[in-house]
Design a protein around this motif. Sequence first.
Motif, PDB file in Angstrom:
ATOM      1  N   GLU A   1       0.835  -1.209   0.000  1.00  0.00           N
ATOM      2  CA  GLU A   1       0.000   0.000   0.000  1.00  0.00           C
ATOM      3  C   GLU A   1       0.871   1.260   0.000  1.00  0.00           C
ATOM      4  N   TYR A   2       1.945   1.212   0.797  1.00  0.00           N
ATOM      5  CA  TYR A   2       2.823   2.389   0.839  1.00  0.00           C
ATOM      6  C   TYR A   2       3.638   2.502  -0.448  1.00  0.00           C
ATOM      7  N   VAL A   3       4.069   1.357  -0.979  1.00  0.00           N
ATOM      8  CA  VAL A   3       4.800   1.384  -2.252  1.00  0.00           C
ATOM      9  C   VAL A   3       3.899   2.006  -3.326  1.00  0.00           C
ATOM     10  N   ALA A   4       2.609   1.638  -3.293  1.00  0.00           N
ATOM     11  CA  ALA A   4       1.671   2.187  -4.280  1.00  0.00           C
ATOM     12  C   ALA A   4       1.599   3.703  -4.164  1.00  0.00           C
ATOM     13  N   ARG A   5       1.617   4.188  -2.920  1.00  0.00           N
ATOM     14  CA  ARG A   5       1.556   5.647  -2.733  1.00  0.00           C
ATOM     15  C   ARG A   5       2.830   6.319  -3.226  1.00  0.00           C
ATOM     16  N   ILE A   6       3.959   5.685  -2.958  1.00  0.00           N
ATOM     17  CA  ILE A   6       5.228   6.247  -3.434  1.00  0.00           C
ATOM     18  C   ILE A   6       5.211   6.278  -4.968  1.00  0.00           C
ATOM     19  N   TYR A   7       4.727   5.195  -5.548  1.00  0.00           N
ATOM     20  CA  TYR A   7       4.654   5.082  -7.004  1.00  0.00           C
ATOM     21  C   TYR A   7       3.825   6.226  -7.583  1.00  0.00           C
ATOM     22  N   LYS A   8       2.687   6.450  -6.948  1.00  0.00           N
ATOM     23  CA  LYS A   8       1.809   7.525  -7.413  1.00  0.00           C
ATOM     24  C   LYS A   8       2.511   8.879  -7.342  1.00  0.00           C
ATOM     25  N   THR A   9       3.234   9.073  -6.240  1.00  0.00           N
ATOM     26  CA  THR A   9       3.944  10.342  -6.070  1.00  0.00           C
ATOM     27  C   THR A   9       5.016  10.507  -7.132  1.00  0.00           C
ATOM     28  N   VAL A  10       5.737   9.410  -7.387  1.00  0.00           N
ATOM     29  CA  VAL A  10       6.813   9.471  -8.373  1.00  0.00           C
ATOM     30  C   VAL A  10       6.249   9.732  -9.773  1.00  0.00           C
ATOM     31  N   GLN A  11       5.090   9.164 -10.056  1.00  0.00           N
ATOM     32  CA  GLN A  11       4.479   9.393 -11.372  1.00  0.00           C
ATOM     33  C   GLN A  11       4.144  10.864 -11.590  1.00  0.00           C
ATOM     34  N   ASN A  12       3.866  11.541 -10.480  1.00  0.00           N
ATOM     35  CA  ASN A  12       3.696  12.991 -10.496  1.00  0.00           C
ATOM     36  C   ASN A  12       2.665  13.484 -11.508  1.00  0.00           C
ATOM     37  N   ARG A  13       1.563  12.747 -11.623  1.00  0.00           N
ATOM     38  CA  ARG A  13       0.524  13.201 -12.545  1.00  0.00           C
ATOM     39  C   ARG A  13      -0.239  14.352 -11.909  1.00  0.00           C
ATOM     40  N   PRO A  14      -0.714  15.288 -12.719  1.00  0.00           N
ATOM     41  CA  PRO A  14      -1.459  16.394 -12.113  1.00  0.00           C
ATOM     42  C   PRO A  14      -2.711  15.870 -11.420  1.00  0.00           C
ATOM     43  N   THR A  15      -2.972  16.362 -10.217  1.00  0.00           N
ATOM     44  CA  THR A  15      -4.161  15.904  -9.503  1.00  0.00           C
ATOM     45  C   THR A  15      -5.368  16.750  -9.892  1.00  0.00           C
ATOM     46  N   PHE A  16      -5.111  17.899 -10.494  1.00  0.00           N
ATOM     47  CA  PHE A  16      -6.219  18.721 -11.001  1.00  0.00           C
ATOM     48  C   PHE A  16      -5.702  19.473 -12.208  1.00  0.00           C
ATOM     49  N   HIS A  17      -6.629  19.976 -12.963  1.00  0.00           N
ATOM     50  CA  HIS A  17      -6.250  20.687 -14.164  1.00  0.00           C
ATOM     51  C   HIS A  17      -7.187  21.861 -14.325  1.00  0.00           C
ATOM     52  N   ILE A  18      -6.674  23.075 -14.194  1.00  0.00           N
ATOM     53  CA  ILE A  18      -7.570  24.227 -14.287  1.00  0.00           C
ATOM     54  C   ILE A  18      -7.859  24.548 -15.741  1.00  0.00           C
ATOM     55  N   GLY A  19      -9.137  24.466 -16.101  1.00  0.00           N
ATOM     56  CA  GLY A  19      -9.510  24.732 -17.481  1.00  0.00           C
ATOM     57  C   GLY A  19      -9.892  26.194 -17.672  1.00  0.00           C
ATOM     58  N   PHE A  20     -10.296  26.836 -16.596  1.00  0.00           N
ATOM     59  CA  PHE A  20     -10.810  28.195 -16.720  1.00  0.00           C
ATOM     60  C   PHE A  20     -10.695  28.906 -15.383  1.00  0.00           C
ATOM     61  N   ASP A  21     -10.233  30.138 -15.413  1.00  0.00           N
ATOM     62  CA  ASP A  21     -10.199  30.947 -14.208  1.00  0.00           C
ATOM     63  C   ASP A  21     -10.578  32.360 -14.628  1.00  0.00           C
ATOM     64  N   SER A  22     -11.703  32.814 -14.143  1.00  0.00           N
ATOM     65  CA  SER A  22     -12.219  34.093 -14.647  1.00  0.00           C
ATOM     66  C   SER A  22     -11.307  35.260 -14.272  1.00  0.00           C
ATOM     67  N   ALA A  23     -10.419  35.055 -13.300  1.00  0.00           N
ATOM     68  CA  ALA A  23      -9.503  36.140 -12.917  1.00  0.00           C
ATOM     69  C   ALA A  23      -8.404  36.341 -13.951  1.00  0.00           C
ATOM     70  N   THR A  24      -8.075  35.285 -14.690  1.00  0.00           N
ATOM     71  CA  THR A  24      -6.966  35.398 -15.642  1.00  0.00           C
ATOM     72  C   THR A  24      -7.430  35.446 -17.095  1.00  0.00           C
ATOM     73  N   VAL A  25      -8.722  35.184 -17.316  1.00  0.00           N
ATOM     74  CA  VAL A  25      -9.231  35.203 -18.689  1.00  0.00           C
ATOM     75  C   VAL A  25     -10.230  36.348 -18.798  1.00  0.00           C
ATOM     76  N   PRO A  26     -10.141  37.144 -19.874  1.00  0.00           N
ATOM     77  CA  PRO A  26     -11.105  38.243 -20.023  1.00  0.00           C
ATOM     78  C   PRO A  26     -12.555  37.746 -19.987  1.00  0.00           C
ATOM     79  N   GLN A  27     -13.397  38.538 -19.363  1.00  0.00           N
ATOM     80  CA  GLN A  27     -14.792  38.124 -19.127  1.00  0.00           C
ATOM     81  C   GLN A  27     -15.572  37.747 -20.379  1.00  0.00           C
ATOM     82  N   GLU A  28     -15.295  38.476 -21.478  1.00  0.00           N
ATOM     83  CA  GLU A  28     -16.136  38.238 -22.663  1.00  0.00           C
ATOM     84  C   GLU A  28     -15.828  36.907 -23.371  1.00  0.00           C
ATOM     85  N   VAL A  29     -14.721  36.259 -22.944  1.00  0.00           N
ATOM     86  CA  VAL A  29     -14.388  34.974 -23.578  1.00  0.00           C
ATOM     87  C   VAL A  29     -15.392  33.911 -23.146  1.00  0.00           C
ATOM     88  N   GLU A  30     -15.721  33.068 -24.074  1.00  0.00           N
ATOM     89  CA  GLU A  30     -16.680  31.997 -23.797  1.00  0.00           C
ATOM     90  C   GLU A  30     -16.059  30.961 -22.855  1.00  0.00           C
TER      91      GLU A  30
END
Length: 327
Positions: free
Chosen positions: A287-316
């Motif tokens: 179980e711990y090896v699996a967690r280490i493996y996951k950490t080493v793989q370093n895949r993004p745990t989230f992916h921001i597709g849109f943030d209204s603070a950084t994208v102009p409002q009129e963009v779809e």
Amino acid sequence: MSSIVLSVVVPMYNEEAVIPALVERLRPALDGLGVGYEVVAVDDGSADRTAQVLFEQGRVWPELRLVKLRQNSGHQAALTAGLHRSRGDWVVSIDADLQDPPETIVEMLRVAREQGLDVVYGVRSDRRTDTFFKRHTAGAYYRLMRRLVGADVPSQAGDFRLLSREVVDVLKVLPERTPVYRLLVPSLGFAAGQVTYVREKRAAGETKYPLRKMVALAWDSAANFSAAPLRIATWLGAIAFLACLALMVFGMVVWANGTVIPGWTSLFLAVLLLSGVQLICLGLLGEYVARIYKTVQNRPTFHIGFDSATVPQEVEIPKQRSAATAL
Ligand code: UDP
Ligand code: MG
């Protein structure tokens, strides 16, 4: 932005026989796009004249680039090399043997641009040209992978796909040593769509995927996405432990009746108990090896597709998640 809009990555292992036919179909399709492009032909340590033939073709087709690996490293590794070397805003990967029709690339790019997608899968609508064995093993593979990775994995989508620069940049920073892109890409959760195509016959030469490589790919796919094999020890341990409890009663009864050789009961129980405890401990380590493996793989745990603070409002608001799941 680079002037290269599209990079076409073609991994090649001993494909000298197919190159002339490939060039003949790929070049008109890409020239017809009317945008800057490059073809990144990755010679995966071929033993034949693949590199020489490519180099010669490159003299008359300036967009054709040869990236030569020193030794045969496998299809997915060749793809990795191609992704790292590609410079286009979009990157398509395609097999060299013309089983994936080059004309479909044009459609992929159109779909991606029109629908604002980051990924477009080429999905085989018809595998009649593949052997009975290949079709059935592939069917079983995709069913298993959908269970392991989730429903976002389009079945019958191999390594013929279009990626945006953003996806390629995410893939490039992942430290995975044995990536399986057909699973890795869907797991990143970019907006995706698909185009269907009919799988054609290999134009020339033999398959470069013997059973040994198919099994290796299936194992990489399972091990990259699942820690289930590590849990086998935990389950076996639990079963041994439960069996030990049941047999303890049996052992006691036999002992009370006085029908056993002295020492049998204690040995019997000690063996069962210790092997159960050992297996459970192995499972815990797993179980711990699996967690280490996951950490080493370093895949993004989230992916921001849109943030209204950084994208102009009129963009779809961009499309959410895979259109692939809806299809
Ligand atoms: N390939 C590669 N390295 C390898 C095996 C295959 O670059 O070790 C390439 C091969 O040249 C082809 C693609 O991967 O462009 C798919 O291989 P193939 O068409 O032989 O597989 P199949 O279609 O039979 O599954
Ligand atoms: Mg093929």
